[in-house]
Design an enzyme around this catalytic site. Sequence first.
Site, PDB file in Angstrom:
ATOM      1  N   CYS A   2       0.865  -1.165   0.122  1.00  0.00           N
ATOM      2  CA  CYS A   2      -0.023   0.001  -0.119  1.00  0.00           C
ATOM      3  C   CYS A   2       0.916   1.473   0.131  1.00  0.00           C
ATOM      4  CB  CYS A   2      -1.019   0.100   1.253  1.00  0.00           C
ATOM      5  SG  CYS A   2      -1.878  -1.429   1.253  1.00  0.00           S
ATOM      6  N   ARG A  27       4.896   0.260  -6.242  1.00  0.00           N
ATOM      7  CA  ARG A  27       4.884  -0.600  -5.009  1.00  0.00           C
ATOM      8  C   ARG A  27       3.945  -1.654  -5.199  1.00  0.00           C
ATOM      9  NH1 ARG A  27       6.512   2.504  -0.709  1.00  0.00           N
ATOM     10  NH2 ARG A  27       5.050   1.343   0.953  1.00  0.00           N
ATOM     11  N   TRP A  75      -2.922  -2.634  -1.763  1.00  0.00           N
ATOM     12  CA  TRP A  75      -2.300  -4.010  -2.203  1.00  0.00           C
ATOM     13  C   TRP A  75      -2.867  -4.792  -1.303  1.00  0.00           C
ATOM     14  CZ3 TRP A  75       1.020  -7.869   0.018  1.00  0.00           C
ATOM     15  CH2 TRP A  75       1.422  -8.856  -1.036  1.00  0.00           C
ATOM     16  N   ASN A 101      -1.140   1.839   5.780  1.00  0.00           N
ATOM     17  CA  ASN A 101      -0.252   0.716   5.155  1.00  0.00           C
ATOM     18  C   ASN A 101       0.235  -0.123   6.439  1.00  0.00           C
ATOM     19  OD1 ASN A 101       1.656  -0.797   3.875  1.00  0.00           O
ATOM     20  ND2 ASN A 101       3.242   1.051   3.790  1.00  0.00           N
ATOM     21  N   GLY A 102       0.181  -1.515   6.384  1.00  0.00           N
ATOM     22  CA  GLY A 102       0.653  -2.291   7.306  1.00  0.00           C
ATOM     23  C   GLY A 102      -0.676  -3.279   7.505  1.00  0.00           C
ATOM     24  N   GLU A 482      18.123 -16.095  -8.619  1.00  0.00           N
ATOM     25  CA  GLU A 482      17.909 -14.803  -8.860  1.00  0.00           C
ATOM     26  C   GLU A 482      17.337 -14.774 -10.521  1.00  0.00           C
ATOM     27  OE1 GLU A 482      17.255 -12.257  -7.659  1.00  0.00           O
ATOM     28  OE2 GLU A 482      17.226 -10.406  -9.111  1.00  0.00           O
ATOM     29  N   LYS A 486      13.698 -13.755 -11.308  1.00  0.00           N
ATOM     30  CA  LYS A 486      13.508 -12.576 -12.563  1.00  0.00           C
ATOM     31  C   LYS A 486      12.578 -13.005 -13.634  1.00  0.00           C
ATOM     32  CE  LYS A 486      14.490  -9.878 -10.858  1.00  0.00           C
ATOM     33  NZ  LYS A 486      14.971  -9.357  -9.639  1.00  0.00           N
ATOM     34  N   GLU A 489       8.698 -13.776 -11.934  1.00  0.00           N
ATOM     35  CA  GLU A 489       7.917 -12.609 -11.421  1.00  0.00           C
ATOM     36  C   GLU A 489       7.434 -11.489 -12.617  1.00  0.00           C
ATOM     37  OE1 GLU A 489      10.380 -10.115  -8.601  1.00  0.00           O
ATOM     38  OE2 GLU A 489      11.755 -10.281  -9.810  1.00  0.00           O
ATOM     39  N   HIS A 505      18.232 -36.262  -8.628  1.00  0.00           N
ATOM     40  CA  HIS A 505      17.530 -36.709  -7.444  1.00  0.00           C
ATOM     41  C   HIS A 505      15.817 -36.436  -7.542  1.00  0.00           C
ATOM     42  CE1 HIS A 505      20.986 -37.878  -5.778  1.00  0.00           C
ATOM     43  NE2 HIS A 505      21.632 -36.744  -5.958  1.00  0.00           N
ATOM     44  N   LYS A 604       6.784  -3.596  -4.449  1.00  0.00           N
ATOM     45  CA  LYS A 604       8.396  -3.302  -4.495  1.00  0.00           C
ATOM     46  C   LYS A 604       9.008  -3.492  -3.009  1.00  0.00           C
ATOM     47  CE  LYS A 604      11.987  -1.638  -6.157  1.00  0.00           C
ATOM     48  NZ  LYS A 604      12.896  -2.409  -6.814  1.00  0.00           N
TER      49      LYS A 604
HETATM   50  C1  G6P Z   1      10.074  -7.738  -2.785  1.00  0.00           C
HETATM   51  C2  G6P Z   1      10.654  -7.003  -4.096  1.00  0.00           C
HETATM   52  C3  G6P Z   1      12.014  -7.684  -4.504  1.00  0.00           C
HETATM   53  C4  G6P Z   1      12.880  -7.449  -3.314  1.00  0.00           C
HETATM   54  C5  G6P Z   1      12.210  -7.999  -1.897  1.00  0.00           C
HETATM   55  C6  G6P Z   1      13.164  -7.443  -0.677  1.00  0.00           C
HETATM   56  O1  G6P Z   1       9.843  -8.990  -3.008  1.00  0.00           O
HETATM   57  O2  G6P Z   1       9.585  -7.406  -5.077  1.00  0.00           O
HETATM   58  O3  G6P Z   1      12.575  -7.225  -5.454  1.00  0.00           O
HETATM   59  O4  G6P Z   1      14.115  -8.342  -3.607  1.00  0.00           O
HETATM   60  O5  G6P Z   1      10.966  -7.330  -1.725  1.00  0.00           O
HETATM   61  O6  G6P Z   1      13.164  -6.236  -0.697  1.00  0.00           O
HETATM   62  P1  G6P Z   1      14.240  -5.268  -0.080  1.00  0.00           P
HETATM   63  O7  G6P Z   1      13.621  -3.783  -0.355  1.00  0.00           O
HETATM   64  O8  G6P Z   1      14.561  -5.538   1.439  1.00  0.00           O
HETATM   65  O9  G6P Z   1      15.653  -5.315  -0.758  1.00  0.00           O
END
Ligand code: G6P
Length: 609
Positions: A2, A27, A75, A101-102, A482, A486, A489, A505, A604
């Site tokens: 949010c 976000r 969100w 937010n929270g 990673e 990527k 997502e 396995h 985000k």
């Molecule tokens: C979310 C974002 C990721 C990020 C993760 C940790 O899932 O979409 O891109 O790596 O949070 O966020 P931070 O701000 O702690 O790196």
Amino acid sequence: MCGIVGYVGVKPAMPILLDSLEKLEYRGYDSAGVALISDSGIMIRKTRGRIADLRKIVASVPADDCTVGIGHTRWATHGEPSDVNSHPHLSKSGRVAVVHNGIIENYIELREYLRARGYSFSTETDSEVVSELIDYWYNGDPVAAVRKAEQQLKGSYALGILFAEFPEQIIALRKDSPLIVGIGEGENFIASDIPAILKHTREVFRLGERELAILTRRRVTVFDHLGNQVRHETEHIAWDATAAEKGGYSHFMIKEIFEQPDAIAKTIAPRIDDELNIRLGFKSITDEDIRNINSIKITACGSAYHVGVVAKHFLKKTLNIPVEAELASEFRYDDPIIDEHTLVIIVSQSGETLDTLYALREAKKRGARVVSIVNVVASSIANESEEVLYTWAGPEIAVATTKAYSTQLALIELLCLYMAGIRGSMTKAEIDGEIRAMQAIPAGVQSLLDNVKSVQYIASLYFNCQDVFFIGRNIDYALSLEASLKLKEISYIHSEAYAAGELKHGSISLIEDGTLVIALCTYRPLLEKMVSNIKEVKARGAKVIAVINHDDTQTEAVADHVIRIPECKDIAVASLTIVPLQLLAYYIASLKGCDIDKPRNLAKSVTVE
Ligand code: G6P
């Protein structure tokens, strides 16, 4: 997550709130709304969908005279995305409007409490309880009502609050969720993040834990949770406003991928002097402390955690002590065995990820030494850390991180070399060689970015695939995590990362004719074994894209396609290898027409557990 904005001034609030909410779109959100003080009380407009949908709804609303308001992008956590569940929430009496937010953890209990006192609820959200609870305690004094309500709230919250009877002010309050205050000329702002208000002011401060701010157009007054007045120095935000804009690129993600050479250089160069000494500017952690460290734990979430998995390998090898990487959401509940000889490295782009923040607190509680690697200055994690190393990546807007990941990786490598120098596990000459290799990373990344055509071609062949398996060993496996994240997502293609040695396995049973396997083959000591793994999947019909070192002909002979990493020393390989895989994910998602910067269901900055 949010997003909150708030404006109090003399200009029409509606366009400012809508514009600011758009700046928080990155976000992640599923609905949006605004509340404005009007002559006839608090006016709310909210809807499921995008800000563009909200714009349509408010287009015909006469609001030019409204100069005070709050806004929200939601969100969904409690209750589906819907018009009614959207924020702001207006108390049934019409006296109090809230954006939140929270997560209010005890909202069910509070609902019962309020129901017993004649209140009713029309949404499924945890947040609605906040507006009604404040309303319940309101007796003509807004601050007293907010503080009374706060005593009953459990969980995390950043709140923007309007009172109909106090039409010239906004009240803001926060605990464990971020909120900044922007100071303008004859106008003031609140927001979840800086880009939201950058167009209007560059003077900001972060509201501290449990601080309450009263904003009018002329002044901002802040109180701590005991009611003492607090003074905050404002921080001048020097970012170029266009740094938070797309600047000609189709998406923030591709812009940020291309910013990586610059971001990495900005992060490492100022920390290396002319004699190749590393300067980290630690204030409390001494050389003696570094010599006394006997284990390291890296904890973070998402891509930042993946940085930890890569870093674990070279920290362990370089410092010759046990190093673990653990997800922050697990770490804090896992009774971590740490003491004053443990170095805990926290990694976070936003500095606001709640699980990571709580992991930091757990580490401190247990007496560990803590260094945090953070991108956002003065964020909660930065504020609460013993030592902070900032990545100077600039604002990262795309939900899928790229330049933050790369700068975190470079900075943690620099920290590793710094510690190796103090502990004597490497000679000065060896460290100098590694530093020179690191200084060459930006040019190496640039050369990969100058040759995107081959990656675009591969993307065009495979963007319709259903499943992708990334395989690798050692650091290549860490990078696979990673690369796979990527891809999934932003393209919504199912993808998994496997340690190549684990294939036999179980997961090899999933390989059939045409399955795409992306093999990361840069770790030289285990190259032969990777070649065998490629042969195994090819024998079952897989198509293989291999990411290889510049001089590797062995893998080239067995793979269907190769992506070459330019010549570099080992310490630079990880930083280069991830780049074509970020690009591949981007171009595949782009060919599929996905909403790349704002992938569905993702946020985000994850400020809830
Ligand atoms: C979310 C974002 C990721 C990020 C993760 C940790 O899932 O979409 O891109 O790596 O949070 O966020 P931070 O701000 O702690 O790196």
